[in-house]
Write a protein that holds these residues in place. Structure first.
Motif, mmCIF file in Angstrom:
data_model
loop_
_atom_site.group_PDB
_atom_site.id
_atom_site.type_symbol
_atom_site.label_atom_id
_atom_site.label_comp_id
_atom_site.label_asym_id
_atom_site.label_seq_id
_atom_site.Cartn_x
_atom_site.Cartn_y
_atom_site.Cartn_z
ATOM 1 N N THR A 75 9.659 -0.250 -14.376
ATOM 2 C CA THR A 75 9.098 0.506 -13.246
ATOM 3 C C THR A 75 10.130 1.454 -12.662
ATOM 4 O O THR A 75 9.910 2.662 -12.599
ATOM 5 C CB THR A 75 8.585 -0.454 -12.161
ATOM 6 O OG1 THR A 75 7.716 -1.425 -12.752
ATOM 7 C CG2 THR A 75 7.824 0.318 -11.085
ATOM 8 N N ARG A 177 1.454 -9.390 6.408
ATOM 9 C CA ARG A 177 1.946 -8.777 5.173
ATOM 10 C C ARG A 177 2.475 -7.359 5.386
ATOM 11 O O ARG A 177 3.490 -6.978 4.781
ATOM 12 C CB ARG A 177 0.860 -8.788 4.092
ATOM 13 C CG ARG A 177 0.613 -10.185 3.572
ATOM 14 C CD ARG A 177 -0.464 -10.237 2.509
ATOM 15 N NE ARG A 177 0.005 -9.853 1.185
ATOM 16 C CZ ARG A 177 0.671 -10.662 0.366
ATOM 17 N NH1 ARG A 177 0.993 -11.889 0.754
ATOM 18 N NH2 ARG A 177 1.030 -10.253 -0.828
ATOM 19 N N ALA A 178 1.839 -6.569 6.216
ATOM 20 C CA ALA A 178 2.317 -5.200 6.431
ATOM 21 C C ALA A 178 3.717 -5.206 7.032
ATOM 22 O O ALA A 178 4.605 -4.462 6.587
ATOM 23 C CB ALA A 178 1.352 -4.439 7.335
ATOM 24 N N LEU A 181 6.213 -6.498 4.349
ATOM 25 C CA LEU A 181 6.505 -5.469 3.353
ATOM 26 C C LEU A 181 7.467 -4.427 3.915
ATOM 27 O O LEU A 181 8.383 -3.965 3.218
ATOM 28 C CB LEU A 181 5.219 -4.796 2.894
ATOM 29 C CG LEU A 181 4.422 -5.536 1.828
ATOM 30 C CD1 LEU A 181 3.028 -4.937 1.692
ATOM 31 C CD2 LEU A 181 5.136 -5.491 0.483
ATOM 32 N N ALA A 182 7.270 -4.036 5.162
ATOM 33 C CA ALA A 182 8.172 -3.052 5.782
ATOM 34 C C ALA A 182 9.599 -3.594 5.829
ATOM 35 O O ALA A 182 10.568 -2.870 5.549
ATOM 36 C CB ALA A 182 7.682 -2.698 7.183
ATOM 37 N N ASN A 185 11.114 -3.783 2.207
ATOM 38 C CA ASN A 185 11.506 -2.460 1.709
ATOM 39 C C ASN A 185 12.718 -1.916 2.448
ATOM 40 O O ASN A 185 13.553 -1.227 1.849
ATOM 41 C CB ASN A 185 10.327 -1.492 1.798
ATOM 42 C CG ASN A 185 9.313 -1.728 0.688
ATOM 43 O OD1 ASN A 185 9.680 -1.973 -0.454
ATOM 44 N ND2 ASN A 185 8.031 -1.655 1.018
ATOM 45 N N VAL A 202 10.309 -0.221 -4.588
ATOM 46 C CA VAL A 202 9.405 -0.155 -3.446
ATOM 47 C C VAL A 202 8.281 -1.155 -3.671
ATOM 48 O O VAL A 202 7.532 -1.064 -4.648
ATOM 49 C CB VAL A 202 8.831 1.261 -3.259
ATOM 50 C CG1 VAL A 202 7.861 1.278 -2.086
ATOM 51 C CG2 VAL A 202 9.960 2.272 -3.043
ATOM 52 N N LEU A 203 8.184 -2.115 -2.767
ATOM 53 C CA LEU A 203 7.147 -3.136 -2.866
ATOM 54 C C LEU A 203 5.861 -2.652 -2.220
ATOM 55 O O LEU A 203 5.875 -2.078 -1.130
ATOM 56 C CB LEU A 203 7.590 -4.420 -2.160
ATOM 57 C CG LEU A 203 8.619 -5.313 -2.851
ATOM 58 C CD1 LEU A 203 8.964 -6.470 -1.927
ATOM 59 C CD2 LEU A 203 8.101 -5.824 -4.181
ATOM 60 N N ASP A 204 4.747 -2.886 -2.894
ATOM 61 C CA ASP A 204 3.448 -2.763 -2.257
ATOM 62 C C ASP A 204 2.787 -4.133 -2.285
ATOM 63 O O ASP A 204 3.367 -5.110 -2.760
ATOM 64 C CB ASP A 204 2.580 -1.689 -2.931
ATOM 65 C CG ASP A 204 2.353 -1.975 -4.419
ATOM 66 O OD1 ASP A 204 2.588 -3.124 -4.870
ATOM 67 O OD2 ASP A 204 1.944 -1.052 -5.145
ATOM 68 N N ASP A 205 1.577 -4.224 -1.774
ATOM 69 C CA ASP A 205 0.954 -5.537 -1.646
ATOM 70 C C ASP A 205 0.736 -6.196 -3.001
ATOM 71 O O ASP A 205 0.964 -7.402 -3.167
ATOM 72 C CB ASP A 205 -0.377 -5.427 -0.902
ATOM 73 C CG ASP A 205 -0.944 -6.793 -0.554
ATOM 74 O OD1 ASP A 205 -0.453 -7.401 0.409
ATOM 75 O OD2 ASP A 205 -1.862 -7.264 -1.252
ATOM 76 N N ARG A 207 2.433 -5.763 -5.804
ATOM 77 C CA ARG A 207 3.697 -6.199 -6.394
ATOM 78 C C ARG A 207 4.254 -7.415 -5.659
ATOM 79 O O ARG A 207 4.804 -8.326 -6.272
ATOM 80 C CB ARG A 207 4.688 -5.048 -6.368
ATOM 81 C CG ARG A 207 5.908 -5.258 -7.246
ATOM 82 C CD ARG A 207 6.614 -3.961 -7.485
ATOM 83 N NE ARG A 207 7.838 -4.142 -8.261
ATOM 84 C CZ ARG A 207 8.626 -3.151 -8.653
ATOM 85 N NH1 ARG A 207 8.304 -1.899 -8.357
ATOM 86 N NH2 ARG A 207 9.723 -3.392 -9.349
#
Length: 317
Positions: A75, A177-178, A181-182, A185, A202-205, A207
């Protein structure tokens, strides 16, 4: 001597590969934190969409005497490969490590990689041959960190009354989760990497969810987060892993968001996580760059002591 690829579908071969790696590493490093067999099983039998992995082994007289792994990020950092080479003491200085390295380098080049990185960790009291081997294959040190240990329980670290701790095990709840995640990152942006030139993940939900699922198969995953009482804003977190059935844990990320620093939240969050561990967990590992003076002071105050030096090295192909 033959260099072979491990057949990840063969349970006995997986066990032998892990056993040789474990014995090779621990021969020089009494304080080593190694991948448990349970965690290795997850890696070997459940391919990741973000990393391609190959495991190599040196075989002499039908016995595995050395191992290497090859990780190819898919990635970010797709010009880099990662490896670690391990050889049983009785078979060192006979070309086993070099042969494994050549096999790793050949596969990395074939995959279009320009660099191979790895970690070389040495015991402070009796350094093994790891750094000499790395230098012999052309590796250059780009970053280093101290490996520290703490015996539990650790010293108390009071929490600023303006904050409360939200603790969890396993998956992060949807409502947090938001914010999580912040913070994760931000941690990826802040983490010290010395002279290593790497893209930041960069993580998203999705991942995060994939990572959580895989980690929970091998570890008791514990997170303590600080939430400001006045507005409910999260200001930091500390992530701790305890391998299933182990008597130790290992400290992963600890982050305090920029606007929340100065309240000693990092120490308080670590102390909360450690205080909640079962009585049979008696030791915690962590790593800190010497340049990170604030976290080094935090760790020392909690009772951590430096036992090893970990160098991140890189070879240009």
């Amino acid at each position: 001597m033959q260099i072979e690829e491990l057949d990840p579908t063969d349970p006995a071969a997986r066990r032998a590969w892990h056993d040789v790696t474990e014995r090779s590493v621990r021969a020089d490093r009494p304080h080593a934190l190694t991948t448990t067999f349970e965690a290795f099983e997850v890696l070997a039998t459940s391919p990741s969409e973000h990393v391609a992995r190959t495991w190599l082994q040196a075989v002499v007289g039908g016995e595995v005497v050395g191992t290497a792994d090859l990780e190819l990020p898919l990635t970010e950092n797709t010009d880099v490969a990662w490896t670690e080479v391990a050889v049983l003491p009785g078979h060192r200085r006979g070309g086993v490590g070099r042969a494994l390295w050549v096999a790793v380098a050949e596969r990395a080049r074939a995959a279009g990689r320009r660099r191979v990185g790895g970690e070389v960790t040495v015991d402070l009291e009796a350094p093994g041959p790891g750094l000499d081997f790395a230098a012999a294959v052309g590796a250059v040190e780009k970053h280093h960190e101290d490996h520290l240990l703490a015996d539990l329980p650790v010293a108390a670290a009071p929490l600023d009354p303006a904050y409360e701790v939200v603790s969890r095990r396993g998956r992060c709840p949807d409502e947090h989760r938001a914010a999580y995640l912040a913070m994760r990152n931000q941690m990826n942006l802040d983490v010290s990497s010395g002279e290593l030139e790497l893209e930041v993940a960069v993580l998203d939900d999705a991942r995060l969810a994939s990572s959580e699922e895989r980690l929970m198969r091998s570890y008791d995953v514990r997170v303590a987060a600080a939430r400001r009482r006045s507005d409910g804003v999260f200001g930091g977190y500390s992530l701790l892993f305890v391998p299933h059935g182990a008597d130790y844990g290992w400290q992963d990320d600890t982050l305090v968001m920029p606007e929340h620093r100065g309240h000693r939240l990092g120490a308080a969050l670590k102390a909360v996580n450690y205080a909640c561990l079962p009585d049979d967990v008696r030791l915690v590992h962590t790593w800190t760059a010497p340049t990170n003076a604030a976290m080094h002071r935090t760790n020392t105050a909690l009772g951590f002591r430096v036992v090893e030096r970990m160098a991140e090295v890189e070879v240009t192909l």
